[in-house]
Design an enzyme around this catalytic site. Sequence first.
Site, PDB file in Angstrom:
ATOM      1  N   HIS A 179      -8.047   9.154  -2.279  1.00 31.14           N
ATOM      2  CA  HIS A 179      -7.377   9.125  -0.973  1.00 31.14           C
ATOM      3  C   HIS A 179      -8.279   9.640   0.153  1.00 31.14           C
ATOM      4  CE1 HIS A 179      -3.107   9.066   0.844  1.00 31.14           C
ATOM      5  NE2 HIS A 179      -3.986   8.943   1.805  1.00 31.14           N
ATOM      6  N   LYS A 212      -2.938   5.875  -4.523  1.00 32.97           N
ATOM      7  CA  LYS A 212      -4.084   6.725  -4.162  1.00 32.97           C
ATOM      8  C   LYS A 212      -3.998   8.083  -4.843  1.00 32.97           C
ATOM      9  CE  LYS A 212      -3.911   4.518   0.389  1.00 32.97           C
ATOM     10  NZ  LYS A 212      -2.504   4.467   0.808  1.00 32.97           N
ATOM     11  N   TYR A 233       2.664  10.008  -0.357  1.00 35.42           N
ATOM     12  CA  TYR A 233       3.741   9.495   0.509  1.00 35.42           C
ATOM     13  C   TYR A 233       5.110   9.803  -0.107  1.00 35.42           C
ATOM     14  CZ  TYR A 233      -0.082   6.584   2.432  1.00 35.42           C
ATOM     15  OH  TYR A 233      -1.261   6.120   2.961  1.00 35.42           O
ATOM     16  N   ASP A 273       0.840  -1.195   0.000  1.00 38.84           N
ATOM     17  CA  ASP A 273       0.000   0.000   0.000  1.00 38.84           C
ATOM     18  C   ASP A 273       0.877   1.248   0.000  1.00 38.84           C
ATOM     19  OD1 ASP A 273      -2.921   1.071   0.718  1.00 38.84           O
ATOM     20  OD2 ASP A 273      -1.448   2.236   1.854  1.00 38.84           O
TER      21      ASP A 273
HETATM   22  P1  NAP Z   1       0.498   0.913  11.612  1.00 38.98           P
HETATM   23  O1  NAP Z   1       0.400  -0.175  10.609  1.00 38.98           O
HETATM   24  O2  NAP Z   1      -0.624   1.138  12.563  1.00 38.98           O
HETATM   25  O3  NAP Z   1       1.869   0.696  12.413  1.00 38.98           O
HETATM   26  C1  NAP Z   1       2.237   1.560  13.464  1.00 38.98           C
HETATM   27  C2  NAP Z   1       3.597   1.222  13.994  1.00 38.98           C
HETATM   28  O4  NAP Z   1       3.626  -0.106  14.494  1.00 38.98           O
HETATM   29  C3  NAP Z   1       4.719   1.259  12.951  1.00 38.98           C
HETATM   30  O5  NAP Z   1       5.370   2.494  13.039  1.00 38.98           O
HETATM   31  C4  NAP Z   1       5.651   0.091  13.309  1.00 38.98           C
HETATM   32  O6  NAP Z   1       6.946   0.570  13.687  1.00 38.98           O
HETATM   33  C5  NAP Z   1       4.981  -0.564  14.484  1.00 38.98           C
HETATM   34  N1  NAP Z   1       4.929  -2.037  14.328  1.00 38.98           N
HETATM   35  C6  NAP Z   1       4.743  -2.746  13.195  1.00 38.98           C
HETATM   36  N2  NAP Z   1       4.749  -4.062  13.449  1.00 38.98           N
HETATM   37  C7  NAP Z   1       4.934  -4.189  14.789  1.00 38.98           C
HETATM   38  C8  NAP Z   1       5.039  -5.295  15.668  1.00 38.98           C
HETATM   39  N3  NAP Z   1       4.937  -6.536  15.212  1.00 38.98           N
HETATM   40  N4  NAP Z   1       5.242  -5.038  16.991  1.00 38.98           N
HETATM   41  C9  NAP Z   1       5.333  -3.772  17.465  1.00 38.98           C
HETATM   42  N5  NAP Z   1       5.242  -2.689  16.676  1.00 38.98           N
HETATM   43  C10 NAP Z   1       5.044  -2.898  15.348  1.00 38.98           C
HETATM   44  O7  NAP Z   1       0.844   2.302  10.902  1.00 38.98           O
HETATM   45  P2  NAP Z   1       0.347   3.246   9.763  1.00 38.98           P
HETATM   46  O8  NAP Z   1       1.533   3.485   8.906  1.00 38.98           O
HETATM   47  O9  NAP Z   1      -0.314   4.395  10.427  1.00 38.98           O
HETATM   48  O10 NAP Z   1      -0.738   2.482   8.907  1.00 38.98           O
HETATM   49  C11 NAP Z   1      -0.392   1.449   7.993  1.00 38.98           C
HETATM   50  C12 NAP Z   1      -0.444   1.906   6.541  1.00 38.98           C
HETATM   51  O11 NAP Z   1      -1.760   2.342   6.204  1.00 38.98           O
HETATM   52  C13 NAP Z   1       0.422   3.105   6.173  1.00 38.98           C
HETATM   53  O12 NAP Z   1       1.792   2.801   6.107  1.00 38.98           O
HETATM   54  C14 NAP Z   1      -0.197   3.495   4.862  1.00 38.98           C
HETATM   55  O13 NAP Z   1       0.242   2.623   3.833  1.00 38.98           O
HETATM   56  C15 NAP Z   1      -1.689   3.303   5.169  1.00 38.98           C
HETATM   57  N6  NAP Z   1      -2.380   4.521   5.634  1.00 38.98           N
HETATM   58  C16 NAP Z   1      -3.398   5.021   4.886  1.00 38.98           C
HETATM   59  C17 NAP Z   1      -4.056   6.177   5.265  1.00 38.98           C
HETATM   60  C18 NAP Z   1      -5.180   6.718   4.416  1.00 38.98           C
HETATM   61  O14 NAP Z   1      -5.582   7.866   4.615  1.00 38.98           O
HETATM   62  N7  NAP Z   1      -5.698   5.960   3.492  1.00 38.98           N
HETATM   63  C19 NAP Z   1      -3.707   6.834   6.459  1.00 38.98           C
HETATM   64  C20 NAP Z   1      -2.672   6.284   7.230  1.00 38.98           C
HETATM   65  C21 NAP Z   1      -2.035   5.133   6.823  1.00 38.98           C
HETATM   66  P3  NAP Z   1       8.315  -0.081  13.043  1.00 38.98           P
HETATM   67  O15 NAP Z   1       8.382   0.357  11.619  1.00 38.98           O
HETATM   68  O16 NAP Z   1       9.378   0.520  13.888  1.00 38.98           O
HETATM   69  O17 NAP Z   1       8.188  -1.573  13.209  1.00 38.98           O
END
Ligand code: NAP
Length: 323
Positions: free
Chosen positions: A117, A84, A55, A50
Amino acid sequence: MDLKHRRVKLNDGHFIPVLGFGTYAPKEVPKTETEEATKLAIDTGFRHIDAAYVYENEEEVGRAIRSKIADGTVKREDIFYTSKLWVTFLRPELVQSALETSLKKLQLDYVDLYLIHSPLPLKPGKEILPQDEHGKPAIDTVDLCDTWEALEKCKDAGLTKSIGVSNFNHKQLEMLLNKPGLKYKPVCNQVECHPYLNQRKLLDFCKSNDIVLVAYGALGTQRPPLWVDENAPVLLDDPVLGDLAKKYNRTPALIALRYQIQRGVVVLAKSFNERRIKENMQVFEFQLTSEDMKALDDLDKNFRYISLDNVTCHPNYPFFEEY
Ligand code: NAP
């Protein structure tokens, strides 16, 4: 949801892998890390990636995908790549060229999924977040049904296999579903979703319309200071997640990911850390009981990390609606 094959059939006949790799990282993180992490994710078994124009990582993500195709790890058709359409390109005449810009950066012929988006059009131009003369978001007036028709044309032109939306509430989805002459329904709505905001009503609405809900922030988001209040609760520190992690001999993160796929939600997980990327693939190795699913459901407190507070003045602001 077909957990044996780790995928879900979309309403247009294509399949989306139930676990996706999130690639967003704040500006301070060197883009080389995004590229390396994406390669590692593919090596580890992630097949759904994704990203987004906004980004500013599509060159690196594209390079990572192409290098894993070149070294024989995967074929293009094994990868499900989502991009997006940013909010400054929602005018229908800007849509196809915005997607072509992403494809050029990626150096791919097509994306698998192209999403609006967010439903919050801003004035077109070079700025990602344009402002008016008072420093407020430069709101644009666009009929999202017209934007949608432009996405339908991109699908017909073969630039994307599937089309969907992100950050839409149920009324905004309904508006598209009721559009006269609708050719393709949105295949998904990608929204923030985790045990503190489990989106039960939106999920039921999506399921009843054969729309897949894709969860972002499923691990509690990266808490980027620009978007998330530093006092927001830390999801992975939640004691219920902690107790379940002990019970299943997994981690709170795995419990939060497993929760989603067991309730029929496609889930994104961002990690740029090798150990955690590998750990997140274990989501397929265990199952939560229905009592434990219920305990996780009970954590819901309608708490949104990314509430887009800077655009509450926008007439399309999606989060005033209950769902
Ligand atoms: P997330 O998936 O909720 O992850 C948050 C944090 O968790 C990461 O910084 C990661 O840090 C940590 N993490 C990952 N695996 C872990 C584990 N096994 N144990 C402990 N910590 C862990 O974060 P997000 O980036 O907010 O959301 C995911 C994706 O959704 C984004 O990257 C993006 O592609 C998409 N997104 C879309 C929108 C939208 O508006 N459509 C908005 C926000 C995000 P480390 O890297 O240090 O492991």
